[in-house]
Design an enzyme around this catalytic site. Structure first.
Site, mmCIF file in Angstrom:
data_model
loop_
_atom_site.group_PDB
_atom_site.id
_atom_site.type_symbol
_atom_site.label_atom_id
_atom_site.label_comp_id
_atom_site.label_asym_id
_atom_site.label_seq_id
_atom_site.Cartn_x
_atom_site.Cartn_y
_atom_site.Cartn_z
ATOM 1 N N PHE A 23 36.434 39.394 42.833
ATOM 2 C CA PHE A 23 36.473 38.299 41.841
ATOM 3 C C PHE A 23 36.159 38.774 40.432
ATOM 4 C CE2 PHE A 23 31.852 38.326 42.494
ATOM 5 C CZ PHE A 23 31.405 38.096 41.201
ATOM 6 N N GLU A 36 22.265 45.799 45.182
ATOM 7 C CA GLU A 36 23.178 45.444 44.090
ATOM 8 C C GLU A 36 23.054 43.940 43.877
ATOM 9 O OE1 GLU A 36 27.462 45.445 44.790
ATOM 10 O OE2 GLU A 36 27.793 46.162 42.748
ATOM 11 N N LYS A 61 46.395 40.675 47.655
ATOM 12 C CA LYS A 61 45.510 39.581 48.112
ATOM 13 C C LYS A 61 44.324 39.552 47.145
ATOM 14 C CE LYS A 61 42.151 38.384 50.051
ATOM 15 N NZ LYS A 61 41.105 37.588 49.342
ATOM 16 N N GLU A 118 39.738 34.995 46.431
ATOM 17 C CA GLU A 118 39.984 33.554 46.566
ATOM 18 C C GLU A 118 39.159 32.751 45.546
ATOM 19 O OE1 GLU A 118 38.342 35.574 48.411
ATOM 20 O OE2 GLU A 118 36.646 34.667 49.469
ATOM 21 N N CYS A 170 31.092 46.225 38.225
ATOM 22 C CA CYS A 170 30.711 47.346 39.091
ATOM 23 C C CYS A 170 30.178 48.506 38.275
ATOM 24 C CB CYS A 170 31.906 47.810 39.911
ATOM 25 S SG CYS A 170 33.185 48.505 38.871
ATOM 26 N N SER A 188 32.654 44.701 47.740
ATOM 27 C CA SER A 188 31.300 45.138 48.055
ATOM 28 C C SER A 188 31.338 46.273 49.092
ATOM 29 C CB SER A 188 30.504 43.952 48.597
ATOM 30 O OG SER A 188 31.201 43.394 49.687
HETATM 31 P P1 NAD Z 1 33.788 41.046 48.261
HETATM 32 O O1 NAD Z 1 33.557 42.295 49.032
HETATM 33 O O2 NAD Z 1 33.057 39.808 48.654
HETATM 34 O O3 NAD Z 1 35.352 40.658 48.255
HETATM 35 C C1 NAD Z 1 36.342 41.587 47.912
HETATM 36 C C2 NAD Z 1 37.643 41.193 48.612
HETATM 37 O O4 NAD Z 1 37.440 41.269 50.032
HETATM 38 C C3 NAD Z 1 38.098 39.775 48.310
HETATM 39 O O5 NAD Z 1 39.506 39.752 48.162
HETATM 40 C C4 NAD Z 1 37.655 38.990 49.540
HETATM 41 O O6 NAD Z 1 38.472 37.879 49.815
HETATM 42 C C5 NAD Z 1 37.753 40.023 50.647
HETATM 43 N N1 NAD Z 1 36.779 39.802 51.727
HETATM 44 C C6 NAD Z 1 35.581 39.172 51.641
HETATM 45 N N2 NAD Z 1 34.980 39.180 52.835
HETATM 46 C C7 NAD Z 1 35.795 39.817 53.702
HETATM 47 C C8 NAD Z 1 35.715 40.152 55.091
HETATM 48 N N3 NAD Z 1 34.648 39.810 55.828
HETATM 49 N N4 NAD Z 1 36.728 40.823 55.653
HETATM 50 C C9 NAD Z 1 37.800 41.179 54.912
HETATM 51 N N5 NAD Z 1 37.933 40.888 53.595
HETATM 52 C C10 NAD Z 1 36.947 40.227 52.984
HETATM 53 O O7 NAD Z 1 33.489 41.403 46.710
HETATM 54 P P2 NAD Z 1 33.400 40.417 45.484
HETATM 55 O O8 NAD Z 1 32.132 39.627 45.585
HETATM 56 O O9 NAD Z 1 34.676 39.697 45.296
HETATM 57 O O10 NAD Z 1 33.295 41.478 44.287
HETATM 58 C C11 NAD Z 1 32.086 42.065 43.870
HETATM 59 C C12 NAD Z 1 31.881 43.425 44.508
HETATM 60 O O11 NAD Z 1 32.968 44.281 44.160
HETATM 61 C C13 NAD Z 1 30.630 44.123 43.982
HETATM 62 O O12 NAD Z 1 29.992 44.750 45.064
HETATM 63 C C14 NAD Z 1 31.176 45.147 43.000
HETATM 64 O O13 NAD Z 1 30.355 46.275 42.783
HETATM 65 C C15 NAD Z 1 32.452 45.534 43.685
HETATM 66 N N6 NAD Z 1 33.380 46.138 42.746
HETATM 67 C C16 NAD Z 1 33.538 47.491 42.815
HETATM 68 C C17 NAD Z 1 34.373 48.126 41.929
HETATM 69 C C18 NAD Z 1 34.564 49.605 41.994
HETATM 70 O O14 NAD Z 1 35.450 50.099 41.324
HETATM 71 N N7 NAD Z 1 33.800 50.354 42.755
HETATM 72 C C19 NAD Z 1 35.076 47.379 40.965
HETATM 73 C C20 NAD Z 1 34.899 45.992 40.933
HETATM 74 C C21 NAD Z 1 34.043 45.391 41.838
#
Ligand code: NAD
Length: 502
Positions: A155, A387, A179, A182, A287, A232
């Site tokens: 997000f 985090e 994808k 959401e 991030c 994450s």
């Molecule tokens: P998230 O892990 O909750 O979601 C990321 C994606 O995974 C979304 O599209 C979500 O719909 C999907 N998802 C969520 N739960 C899932 C599951 N159980 N099974 C399969 N798919 C699932 O992350 P977020 O809250 O949207 O974003 C924040 C996180 O992203 C932070 O941890 C941040 O550090 C990380 N991030 C990392 C970078 C990087 O380059 N390393 C860049 C941006 C964000």
């Protein structure tokens, strides 16, 4: 082209809105500044996701055989459209994510860098050629598209992270199923519509909205060849292990806990400004945010005072009103971050600035927290280990440069880090010894420019190819080496030995 932000946002398949198998699951999309539900978003079932994969799989063959000249011409048109309409996209980002408009525009500009990189695909995909490797024998290598690429994004950068991947994937000849998160899905839809306007054929860029069901389908369907994930760390690990177990090439970018080391000789006003920018920008939902300032004594008292003074002056509120910092993404996340502030106090850290309260410039019940600053944080506290992904900055005091390096190298994460100093020798040692993928020297958020690749180490990235830059072209293509001999009339004879070059 107009993006229609209807009550329920549908998927985008074959260059048109797509309601899939008529599934009834939906999610709420908020305006985080008001706390109001702005719209619903459809959640793709397995069947709907498979239909999007079918569209991509069908399109991939012809698109992969389309000339580089035609593929990059579309990228150039897309670049011009995006550059001329970036304010429109920034407004969509602010409305769904909450980050302030300037910051949203910055996100679009960083995404544009990758589109510009993709415009260079012809150069980046040039193969190698060796003449006369053996007598009458030439060798050349070429890179071919992998086929169907899945992109799953978080997000916090609803436009930039999709733009990290799909321009290079598409310019390299692949078809994509994206994808997005959401929580703020409209930016992806808008970008896909813009790609259509730029001339992209049907099926080359498809967007499915949803959750785990859609992700699991992308991870297991045999027609998907590569997966680029950002999110994450626990989900990144899951995506990496599931995707690779199903034979896919996977790059899964995870979470972070980024440290900024401040040496006693640093310009403390500069360091305090940068700690504020990198700690509280986008409400800490980056991030590459700095979440820990490591102050090498004897400067901690002075540095903490400077950061505290600045943080109290920040204007928090609706991102459309010229504020410095916007809300968090959801009420649930805001409460989770506030819970960390409670935990920090309970574990004995010194709460210098308390963000649980204070003024906010917004209407309604937005998901706000003001900047929070903790001092005398120790590595056993949850505010240090976890985090938090919110506007909570911790200061850890250390007695030496070496102690600071050891602390940073002990972190399970290795996304970004920074050192503030005027000592070139210390900076050089830091650059050499630090176990982190992206390093800033007097630069707090060292996100590489588009033509260098982005990626962390350790629990911040699973897989070995980084995002954008030269590594992206490797990730989205497979190498093939061709050894050819055109016989001259004098050659002949049977030889069962292993081929050797002479
Ligand atoms: P998230 O892990 O909750 O979601 C990321 C994606 O995974 C979304 O599209 C979500 O719909 C999907 N998802 C969520 N739960 C899932 C599951 N159980 N099974 C399969 N798919 C699932 O992350 P977020 O809250 O949207 O974003 C924040 C996180 O992203 C932070 O941890 C941040 O550090 C990380 N991030 C990392 C970078 C990087 O380059 N390393 C860049 C941006 C964000």
């Amino acid at each position: 082209m107009t993006i229609t932000l209807t009550d329920t946002l549908q998927h985008w398949v074959n260059n048109a809105p797509f309601s899939g198998d008529g599934e009834s699951r939906t999610g709420k999309v908020y305006n985080p500044a008001t706390g109001q539900v702005a719209r619903q978003v459809a959640f793709a079932s397995k069947t709907t996701t498979e239909q999007a994969i079918t569209a991509a799989h069908t399109a991939a063959k012809e698109w992969g055989a389309t000339s580089l000249a035609r593929r990059t011409a579309i990228m150039f048109r897309f670049r011009e459209l995006l550059a001329s309409r970036k304010n429109e996209l920034a407004a969509i980002i602010t409305a769904e994510h909450g980050k302030v408009l300037d910051d949203a525009l910055g996100e679009v500009n960083r995404g544009l860098e990758v589109v510009e990189l993709a415009c260079n695909a012809a150069y980046m995909l040039k193969g190698d050629y060796t003449e006369s490797a053996s007598t009458n024998l030439n060798v050349h290598s070429l890179r071919q598209p992998v086929g169907v690429s899945a992109i799953i994004s978080p997000f916090n950068f609803p436009a930039m992270v999709p733009l990290w991947f799909f321009p290079v994937a598409i310019a390299s000849g692949n078809a994509v199923v994206l994808k997005p998160s959401e929580k703020d899905p409209s930016s992806s839809q808008w970008l896909a519509e813009l790609m259509k306007e730029a001339g992209l054929p049907d099926g080359v860029l498809n967007v499915v909205h949803g959750d785990k069901e859609a992700v699991d389908t992308l991870l297991t369907d045999s027609r998907v060849s590569s997966v680029s994930f950002v999110g994450s760390t626990p989900i990144a690990q899951y995506v990496y292990s599931t995707g690779t177990a199903h034979g896919k090439r996977v790059q899964a970018f995870g979470g972070a806990k980024n440290h900024m080391l401040v040496l006693p000789d640093a310009d403390l006003d500069l360091a305090a400004d940068m700690a504020i920018n990198a700690g509280y920008g986008a409400a800490g939902e980056r991030c590459m945010a700095i979440s820990v300032v490591v102050a090498v004594e004897p400067i901690a008292d002075e540095l903490v005072a400077k950061i505290a003074e600045r943080s109290k002056k920040l204007r928090v509120g609706d991102g459309t009103r010229g504020c410095d910092m916007g809300p968090l993404i959801t009420g649930e996340h805001r409460d989770k971050v506030a819970g960390y502030i409670d935990a920090g106090v309970a574990s004995g850290a010194e709460l210098v600035v308390d963000g649980r309260g204070g003024n906010v410039d917004a209407d309604g019940e937005g998901f706000f927290l003001n900047p929070t600053l903790f001092d005398k944080v120790t590595p056993d506290m949850s505010i240090y280990t976890d985090e938090i992904f919110g506007p909570v900055l911790s200061v850890v005091r250390v007695d030496s440069f070496d102690e600071g390096i050891d602390l940073i190298n002990s972190s399970p994460y290795g996304n970004g880090t920074a050192i503030f100093t005027n000592d070139g020798g210390a900076a050089r040692r830091f650059e050499n010894e630090i176990q982190v993928g992206m390093v800033g020297i007097n630069v707090p958020i060292p996100v590489p420019v588009g033509y260098h690749s982005f990626g962390g180490w350790k629990a911040s990235l699973f897989g070995d190819q980084h995002a954008y830059g030269p590594e992206a072209f490797k990730f989205f293509t497979r190498n093939k080496v061709v050894t050819s001999r055109w016989l001259d009339p004098s050659h002949g004879g049977i030889n069962l030995g292993f081929p050797q070059n002479d």
